[in-house]
Design a protein around this motif. Sequence first.
Motif, PDB file in Angstrom:
ATOM      1  N   THR A   9      -0.146  -1.510   6.151  1.00  0.00           N
ATOM      2  CA  THR A   9      -1.594  -1.649   6.247  1.00  0.00           C
ATOM      3  C   THR A   9      -2.022  -2.281   7.561  1.00  0.00           C
ATOM      4  O   THR A   9      -3.007  -1.862   8.184  1.00  0.00           O
ATOM      5  N   GLY A  56       0.825  -1.188   0.000  1.00  0.00           N
ATOM      6  CA  GLY A  56       0.000   0.000   0.000  1.00  0.00           C
ATOM      7  C   GLY A  56       0.863   1.242   0.000  1.00  0.00           C
ATOM      8  O   GLY A  56       2.062   1.197   0.293  1.00  0.00           O
ATOM      9  N   THR A  95      -8.098  -2.876  -4.214  1.00  0.00           N
ATOM     10  CA  THR A  95      -7.027  -1.883  -4.333  1.00  0.00           C
ATOM     11  C   THR A  95      -6.589  -1.730  -5.784  1.00  0.00           C
ATOM     12  O   THR A  95      -6.711  -2.660  -6.585  1.00  0.00           O
TER      13      THR A  95
END
Length: 343
Positions: free
Chosen positions: A203, A152, A229
């Motif tokens: 995350t 992420g 995502t």
Amino acid sequence: MTEGIAGLRTPLCDLLGCDVPILLAGMGGVARSELAAAVANAGGFEMLGMVRESPALIAEEVRALRALTDRPFAVNVIPSATDPALLEAQIGRCLDLGVRAFTFFWDVMPEVVARMKREGCLVLHQVGTAKAARQAEDAGADVIIAQGIEAGGHVHGRTGTFALAEAVMDAVRAPVVVSGGITTGRGLAAALAMGAQGVQCGTAFLATSESFAHDYHKSRVVDATGEDTVLTDVFVLNWPKGAAVRVIANSITEGLEGRLLGHDPATLPRVPIARDGDTPRLRFSTDSPMRTTTGALEEMALYAGQGAGAIRDVVPAAERIRRMVRDAEDCLARLVSPVGGRP
């Protein structure tokens, strides 16, 4: 303090001064003193995410962290994405405060790494390619963090986490930490089983009670799966052109109609959509919603890695680490147990 850590302890733990080889990613804005201290006191290694923050805030956060824990820590700054004058001021303030470890990311700037080594500091460098890993080690980095495309936030490479980790371990002698999509003990066990020294998680710690992320962001992570995502460079204001990020899909990414990459920050409008106090937050900026943010939170960059599907609740950081340690130990024990049996 974590329980039953003997089977997970690696030489990296001795180098960093932690009990378990789980590192808190230096998430800008999110990894502040409260979260960093919680990770440290639970046995992990913590980083303060101070990307482009003022020297005054850095001093405030370092002092707050030291009031909460006596564990070693690192400060995360991004040399290649920070104005040189600000970077110099950040590093100078850190050194004045006695900071002894730094984490860097994005393009390797050998002169910055070499300077930190001359100052006697520990340097961890996150990279997205084996070539960058060699550059960082040649410059003097003590630890290489191999970040895969599943991660992420800002993602520099385009290779899967474990494929990249294997290539990096072949390329350098320094301890290698695996990062990208790892949110559970299974990922930690997999990294250790392949010979890495530990894992870095973002995350997994964003969705904790101590993180400085907004509750809305945390709830979106809990509700998301990895398939929710996307990798895009539309959230690029404040960073160099082409700097891609992995975020939870929202109205902004859906409006791109599939053109997720190839956006030029020079052509993007600068429209305020949210605020942190007196500071406006622009649509298409890299800013994610913090506890203090108000406005159109849904339109902001909601960072999350592909491991989000395994995050089902918001818990204290110590509980996140406890679960990871328990599950990693169980996985590693299964590797040596009789076929079809349990230890």
